[in-house]
Design a protein around this motif. Structure first.
Motif, PDB file in Angstrom:
ATOM      1  N   LEU B  85       4.599 -21.766  27.874  1.00 55.35           N
ATOM      2  CA  LEU B  85       3.900 -21.029  28.930  1.00 55.35           C
ATOM      3  C   LEU B  85       4.631 -19.712  29.143  1.00 55.35           C
ATOM      4  N   MET B  86       3.887 -18.678  29.472  1.00 55.53           N
ATOM      5  CA  MET B  86       4.502 -17.378  29.700  1.00 55.53           C
ATOM      6  C   MET B  86       4.897 -17.256  31.170  1.00 55.53           C
ATOM      7  N   TRP B  88       5.579 -14.904  32.965  1.00 57.46           N
ATOM      8  CA  TRP B  88       5.059 -13.768  33.724  1.00 57.46           C
ATOM      9  C   TRP B  88       3.575 -13.884  34.032  1.00 57.46           C
ATOM     10  N   ARG B  89       2.938 -14.938  33.551  1.00 56.61           N
ATOM     11  CA  ARG B  89       1.522 -15.116  33.852  1.00 56.61           C
ATOM     12  C   ARG B  89       1.340 -16.289  34.805  1.00 56.61           C
ATOM     13  N   ARG B  90       0.409 -16.126  35.743  1.00 59.46           N
ATOM     14  CA  ARG B  90       0.082 -17.254  36.608  1.00 59.46           C
ATOM     15  C   ARG B  90      -0.556 -18.348  35.753  1.00 59.46           C
ATOM     16  N   PHE B 125      -3.100 -25.175  41.869  1.00 52.00           N
ATOM     17  CA  PHE B 125      -1.928 -24.507  41.265  1.00 52.00           C
ATOM     18  C   PHE B 125      -2.337 -23.323  40.382  1.00 52.00           C
ATOM     19  N   GLN B 127      -2.851 -20.251  41.000  1.00 55.67           N
ATOM     20  CA  GLN B 127      -2.164 -18.973  41.243  1.00 55.67           C
ATOM     21  C   GLN B 127      -0.646 -19.111  41.178  1.00 55.67           C
ATOM     22  N   TYR B 129       3.113 -19.644  39.430  1.00 57.19           N
ATOM     23  CA  TYR B 129       3.760 -19.265  38.173  1.00 57.19           C
ATOM     24  C   TYR B 129       4.349 -20.519  37.523  1.00 57.19           C
TER      25      TYR B 129
END
Lengths: 266, 250
Positions: B85-86, B88-90, B125, B127, B129
């Protein structure tokens, strides 16, 4: 919203983080003041901080007039070097052989002694803004470039393999995975080079300028006014701290996920 | 197993002098859950790199629905080791990643993913991170990111390897439930014998390097499966096979 804390709590945290810094800096100033007052050293050799502040306030208009060109040179030079570092980092990331061709040149550029280069650049480009911008760019370009390159390289293999498996071409992998992965490194580089930037601008002015903190310091020294030299130094330190604060603020705004690691795990 | 969706024939791959895969042949039928089980370093992940096009085989054929795999059109949705998972992305923007790469607009992609959050136990969940989620939730988000790409087949690369034992058992049960409901054609790579037995219709057992198939084990147990004597018997059989196969010690 789970991750917005009440204002009062945030203020309390800010205070608890700040007081050690206030104590250490304040303590140093007190020691300096006490030494200057009671050791009998003449103020023309070492003025007390109180005298520096008083004289600085008296000459605040002149100080401010000379700070503005320094800010301009710092900000413009820094903007140039960050843009150039970004462009070169992308080129190097896409065409790997460029790394071996260009990096030695950039490393050599870092070995040039400022004290020799600054007067030459002034000689070539005059007393205007251009040589200052160039010198600021020269001292900040390399750390920014290295930070970006290292940032791209820090991209997790799994993430790259994942994005590639989705059919993304090289440039999309760069935009989706490598560029965001470099953000923490970019800001680390930004924080380091912004402190070089102000010093670089002042040194460039010292080598020759119509106005600026560097030339102000040179004149104050030649007039045997160490109090005004130190007042200008305090201004430059404040300026550096402010710019440093701006980079921290930028980082917080552009990387909101960093502040909430580990919080509110269900 | 009648018409195979994915078929690998005599795949070989070497890195320099190191033969990683030797003469590997497997087939996966439509709606089938197949595992490749092997020790570390047996070239399991290399198989997926060949399938996703990150590497090219030295020899052999890779067929999908009877036709050779095209380099620019891969029918697979890949779920890598750990969750990838990145940070920096939600979560919602992590799950839409594959759709975004396919050229679907961010808003349209979000609308397509949003209704699936409840089924994946991630409602509320969207939104958040990734750093705010537990290991199990991160894996569910990663699986959601995988299946929403709507590809013909899932490639799961040791998806639960990084989880603690309890969470892993929980996730295996959950994945079995989800798979039973959706019937995704799936190929799982793992070194966890019990995981392979609990989830698979068939298991290919891979030898140590150079990886080749030493056994093909059908798991004729009814679903939902729970650990018990039947699972333990198959598990013990495969373990014996793996441990008695001579390996080159280095």
């Amino acid at each position: 919203m789970p991750f917005i804390r009440p204002v009062a709590a945030r203020a309390a945290t800010a205070f608890s983080r700040l007081w050690p810094a206030v104590l250490s800096v304040g303590g140093l100033f007190l020691l300096w003041e006490a030494y200057a007052q009671f050791s009998g050293i003449p103020p023309t050799t070492l003025p007390a901080p109180s005298r520096v502040l008083a004289q600085g306030a008296l000459h605040s208009q002149a100080l401010w007039d000379n700070t503005l060109p320094t800010i301009t040179a710092t900000v413009l030079g820094f903007a140039c070097s960050v843009s150039a570092a970004f462009v070169f980092s992308v080129l190097i990331d896409f065409f790997r052989p460029l790394r071996r061709a260009l990096l030695p040149v950039f490393v050599i550029s870092q070995t040039l002694p400022m004290i020799a280069i600054a007067p030459l650049v002034v000689l070539w480009f005059g007393f205007g803004l251009t040589p200052k911008i160039m010198l600021v760019a020269l001292v900040t370009f390399f750390p920014m470039l290295i930070a970006l390159l290292q940032g791209y390289a820090s991209t997790a293999d799994e993430i790259e393999q994942l994005v590639a498996s989705m059919g993304a071409p090289r440039w999309r992998i760069f935009l989706i995975a490598r560029l965001p992965s470099a953000l923490p490194f970019f800001f680390a580089g930004l924080r380091i080079s912004i402190t070089y930037a102000v010093v670089g601008a002042i040194f460039a002015e010292y080598a020759g300028a119509a106005k600026g903190l560097g030339i102000y310091i040179l004149n104050a020294k030649n007039n045997f006014r160490p109090d005004l030299v130190l007042a200008a130094v305090m201004v430059s330190a404040t300026l550096t701290l402010l710019l440093f604060g701006v980079t921290v603020l930028l980082q917080r705004l552009s990387m909101p996920w960093l502040r909430l690691s580990g919080s509110h795990k269900p | 197993m009648s018409a195979a969706r994915l078929e690998l024939r005599g795949i070989a791959k070497a890195f320099g002098d190191l033969q990683v895969l030797g003469e590997l042949s497997i087939a996966v039928g439509k709606g089938e859950f197949v595992s490749i089980l092997g020790p570390s370093g047996s070239g399991k992940s290399t198989i997926f790199k060949l399938l996703t096009g990150a590497l090219l085989p030295d020899a052999g054929a890779m067929l999908f629905d009877g036709a050779p795999l095209q380099p620019d059109h891969r029918p697979f949705a890949f779920m890598p080791q750990r969750d990838a998972l990145m940070d920096w992305r939600r979560i919602i923007d992590n799950t839409t990643l594959g759709l975004e790469v396919q050229g679907i607009g961010r808003m349209a992609a979000r609308r397509r993913v949003a209704p699936l959050f409840a089924e994946f136990g991630l409602a509320g969940f969207e939104q958040h991170y990734p750093a705010q989620l537990s290991g199990g939730m991160r894996q569910r988000a990663a699986l959601l990111r995988t299946v929403v790409q709507d590809k013909d087949m899932l490639l799961l690369d040791e998806p639960f390897g990084a989880l603690d034992a309890l969470t892993r058992a929980d996730m295996q049960r959950w994945l079995e439930t989800m798979w039973s409901r959706h019937g995704w054609t799936s190929l799982l790579v793992t070194h966890d014998v019990r995981e392979a037995v609990l989830l698979s219709d068939r298991i290919y057992v891979l030898s140590a390097r150079p990886g080749r198939i030493i056994a093909e084990v059908a798991v004729p147990l009814s679903r939902p499966r729970r650990t018990g004597a039947a699972v333990a018997a198959i598990e013990a059989g495969i373990l014996d096979l793996l441990l008695s196969t001579p390996t080159q010690r280095t």
